[in-house]
Design a protein around this motif. Sequence first.
Motif, PDB file in Angstrom:
ATOM      1  N   ALA A  78       0.835  -1.205   0.000  1.00  0.00           N
ATOM      2  CA  ALA A  78       0.000   0.000   0.000  1.00  0.00           C
ATOM      3  C   ALA A  78       0.869   1.253   0.000  1.00  0.00           C
ATOM      4  CB  ALA A  78      -0.919  -0.005   1.220  1.00  0.00           C
ATOM      5  N   LEU A  79       1.960   1.231   0.769  1.00  0.00           N
ATOM      6  CA  LEU A  79       2.850   2.393   0.810  1.00  0.00           C
ATOM      7  C   LEU A  79       3.524   2.607  -0.540  1.00  0.00           C
ATOM      8  CD1 LEU A  79       4.472   2.016   4.333  1.00  0.00           C
ATOM      9  CD2 LEU A  79       2.988   3.838   3.557  1.00  0.00           C
ATOM     10  N   ALA A  80       3.907   1.498  -1.202  1.00  0.00           N
ATOM     11  CA  ALA A  80       4.531   1.630  -2.519  1.00  0.00           C
ATOM     12  C   ALA A  80       3.555   2.271  -3.504  1.00  0.00           C
ATOM     13  CB  ALA A  80       4.975   0.255  -3.030  1.00  0.00           C
ATOM     14  N   LEU A  81       2.282   1.831  -3.454  1.00  0.00           N
ATOM     15  CA  LEU A  81       1.277   2.408  -4.357  1.00  0.00           C
ATOM     16  C   LEU A  81       1.051   3.880  -4.036  1.00  0.00           C
ATOM     17  CD1 LEU A  81      -1.275  -0.536  -4.448  1.00  0.00           C
ATOM     18  CD2 LEU A  81       0.188   0.231  -6.311  1.00  0.00           C
ATOM     19  N   THR A  82       1.016   4.212  -2.729  1.00  0.00           N
ATOM     20  CA  THR A  82       0.818   5.610  -2.337  1.00  0.00           C
ATOM     21  C   THR A  82       1.952   6.487  -2.859  1.00  0.00           C
ATOM     22  OG1 THR A  82      -0.241   4.849  -0.318  1.00  0.00           O
ATOM     23  CG2 THR A  82       0.471   7.130  -0.354  1.00  0.00           C
TER      24      THR A  82
ATOM     25  N   ALA B  76       7.478  -3.987  -9.224  1.00  0.00           N
ATOM     26  CA  ALA B  76       6.854  -3.559 -10.471  1.00  0.00           C
ATOM     27  C   ALA B  76       6.357  -2.125 -10.385  1.00  0.00           C
ATOM     28  CB  ALA B  76       5.683  -4.490 -10.809  1.00  0.00           C
ATOM     29  N   VAL B  77       5.955  -1.696  -9.180  1.00  0.00           N
ATOM     30  CA  VAL B  77       5.334  -0.385  -9.025  1.00  0.00           C
ATOM     31  C   VAL B  77       6.357   0.742  -8.931  1.00  0.00           C
ATOM     32  CG1 VAL B  77       4.087   1.013  -7.345  1.00  0.00           C
ATOM     33  CG2 VAL B  77       3.144  -1.156  -8.063  1.00  0.00           C
ATOM     34  N   ILE B  78       7.443   0.509  -8.162  1.00  0.00           N
ATOM     35  CA  ILE B  78       8.362   1.627  -7.938  1.00  0.00           C
ATOM     36  C   ILE B  78       9.168   1.901  -9.203  1.00  0.00           C
ATOM     37  CG2 ILE B  78       8.569   1.396  -5.455  1.00  0.00           C
ATOM     38  CD1 ILE B  78      11.060  -0.217  -5.896  1.00  0.00           C
ATOM     39  N   LEU B 203      11.606  -9.296   4.122  1.00  0.00           N
ATOM     40  CA  LEU B 203      11.140  -8.206   4.982  1.00  0.00           C
ATOM     41  C   LEU B 203      12.064  -7.001   4.861  1.00  0.00           C
ATOM     42  CD1 LEU B 203      10.083 -10.216   8.151  1.00  0.00           C
ATOM     43  CD2 LEU B 203       8.596  -9.093   6.532  1.00  0.00           C
ATOM     44  N   ALA B 204      13.388  -7.266   4.779  1.00  0.00           N
ATOM     45  CA  ALA B 204      14.314  -6.152   4.592  1.00  0.00           C
ATOM     46  C   ALA B 204      14.088  -5.528   3.224  1.00  0.00           C
ATOM     47  CB  ALA B 204      15.756  -6.627   4.731  1.00  0.00           C
ATOM     48  N   GLY B 205      13.767  -6.379   2.221  1.00  0.00           N
ATOM     49  CA  GLY B 205      13.529  -5.885   0.874  1.00  0.00           C
ATOM     50  C   GLY B 205      12.355  -4.934   0.813  1.00  0.00           C
ATOM     51  N   LEU B 206      11.291  -5.223   1.606  1.00  0.00           N
ATOM     52  CA  LEU B 206      10.145  -4.318   1.644  1.00  0.00           C
ATOM     53  C   LEU B 206      10.625  -2.915   1.961  1.00  0.00           C
ATOM     54  CD1 LEU B 206       7.495  -6.358   3.696  1.00  0.00           C
ATOM     55  CD2 LEU B 206       7.719  -6.191   1.236  1.00  0.00           C
ATOM     56  N   PHE B 207      11.624  -2.817   2.849  1.00  0.00           N
ATOM     57  CA  PHE B 207      12.124  -1.499   3.235  1.00  0.00           C
ATOM     58  C   PHE B 207      13.163  -0.980   2.240  1.00  0.00           C
ATOM     59  CE2 PHE B 207      14.564   1.591   5.544  1.00  0.00           C
ATOM     60  CZ  PHE B 207      13.609   2.241   6.283  1.00  0.00           C
ATOM     61  N   LEU B 208      14.124  -1.839   1.886  1.00  0.00           N
ATOM     62  CA  LEU B 208      15.273  -1.365   1.100  1.00  0.00           C
ATOM     63  C   LEU B 208      14.891  -1.032  -0.339  1.00  0.00           C
ATOM     64  CD1 LEU B 208      18.089  -3.675   2.429  1.00  0.00           C
ATOM     65  CD2 LEU B 208      17.671  -1.296   2.926  1.00  0.00           C
TER      66      LEU B 208
ATOM     67  N   GLY C  67       6.534   0.455  11.542  1.00  0.00           N
ATOM     68  CA  GLY C  67       6.822   1.823  11.952  1.00  0.00           C
ATOM     69  C   GLY C  67       7.899   2.449  11.083  1.00  0.00           C
ATOM     70  N   ALA C  68       8.960   1.669  10.810  1.00  0.00           N
ATOM     71  CA  ALA C  68      10.047   2.191   9.977  1.00  0.00           C
ATOM     72  C   ALA C  68       9.548   2.492   8.570  1.00  0.00           C
ATOM     73  CB  ALA C  68      11.189   1.185   9.934  1.00  0.00           C
ATOM     74  N   LEU C  69       8.713   1.583   8.022  1.00  0.00           N
ATOM     75  CA  LEU C  69       8.155   1.803   6.677  1.00  0.00           C
ATOM     76  C   LEU C  69       7.317   3.070   6.631  1.00  0.00           C
ATOM     77  CD1 LEU C  69       7.016  -1.791   5.697  1.00  0.00           C
ATOM     78  CD2 LEU C  69       8.549  -0.372   4.375  1.00  0.00           C
TER      79      LEU C  69
END
Lengths: 100, 218, 87
Positions: A78-82, B76-78, B203-208, C67-69
């Motif tokens: 959701a954050l990526a889409l936002t 795909a989105v970013i 999980l790290a990938g979601l952030f990085l 939280g970090a995200l």
Amino acid sequence: MSTGLLFALVGAALFPMGVAGLLVQRHLLRRILAFNLMGSGAFLILVGLAQRQDVADPVPQAMVLTGIVVAVAATALALALTRRLYALTGRLELPDVEHD
Amino acid sequence: MKKIAIQLAALVFALVLGSAMLDLDPAPVDLRPAVAAHLEASGVAHPVTAVLLNYRGYDTLLEVAVLLLALFAILAVIPDSQTGRPTPAAPVLQTLARLAVPLMLVTATFLLWAGAFRPGGAFQAGSVLAAALVLLHLTGLLAGWPQPGARLRWGLAAGFLVFLAVAAALLLQGHLLQYPPAWAGLLILCIEFALTLSLGLLLAGLFLFLSRDTEGAP
Amino acid sequence: MSAALAFDLLLAAGLLWSAWQSLSSARLDRAILLFITFGLLLTLAWARLSAPDIGLAEAAIGAGLTGALLLDAYRALKQGSDAQVNR
């Protein structure tokens, strides 16, 4: 009142709170926050209601563990889409489709 | 006006839900004795790990698939962008991070090993691993990830692939994810090891992957 | 009233308060910090529900990573809007 039932009731308050937040708020980050609160409420209900006699039940606990990981994946998506919406349109709200 | 109506409706919903819970009869099905009775044959001694990886292994398999799919969707989105190293943090913070990361790796290993007989397991170990990577990134010691290369791709998919391979091999014997008791402990350990690695990277990938699109921008 | 029940009630009140504040706070950064607070209080609730497995995951993933995200997205979106204002 047992601990399980008490926290199930807290979950029963959190879930509608999240639903109302999701519907009332306009800002997309706030909506994602509300969505996470909804999830936490559902998790509390799932575990708390199963443990009304205060005996630990591993089955709902394992389900909730799975749920937490899926919730963070949904939040990240959701954050990526936002962020993409913001980069393309400069807006942080969804456009109104109908005008009532 | 609409706001107040929504809030009132939510309040009514909360009250109905809460009062329904207070009236609820005890559940007719209790799975606790069943879980305890088969713990011997499950290959692990901690009930939650037994449910996650043996009794309901199907859920966990699909969960890892969901996580992988979410990461694909994010990739795909970013937008493609030059990834830059984030501004380095203060030297004291970097030193602390350098000290903390090996300890976090030890913690992750302990959690993975402990999952067989006490609270812990692949999920917790994986999230500690992810936290270590995010910490390195935030202190400027690790650059945000560009499009994943071959090694990273294998790492991200390893948990799902190993789990799927075990499931397929067991399917040849006739049942999906029904471990033979003698092999259960070893198979679960293999799956958990791959899962920890993959969950940490995912999980790290979601952030990085997400945080890279603002770096390098003025 | 036993000490355990008093603690549970206090924890329940804290959970509901932080959730309400994170929804209604006027400032977004404050809302996100209160959401992280909520996650940490929820970790205590899982400990009270004798679910240490979920507590560990909630602390690391629910409060930490989410939280970090959120904070990272807040920073990125804020940077963007500052750049627009300055332009």
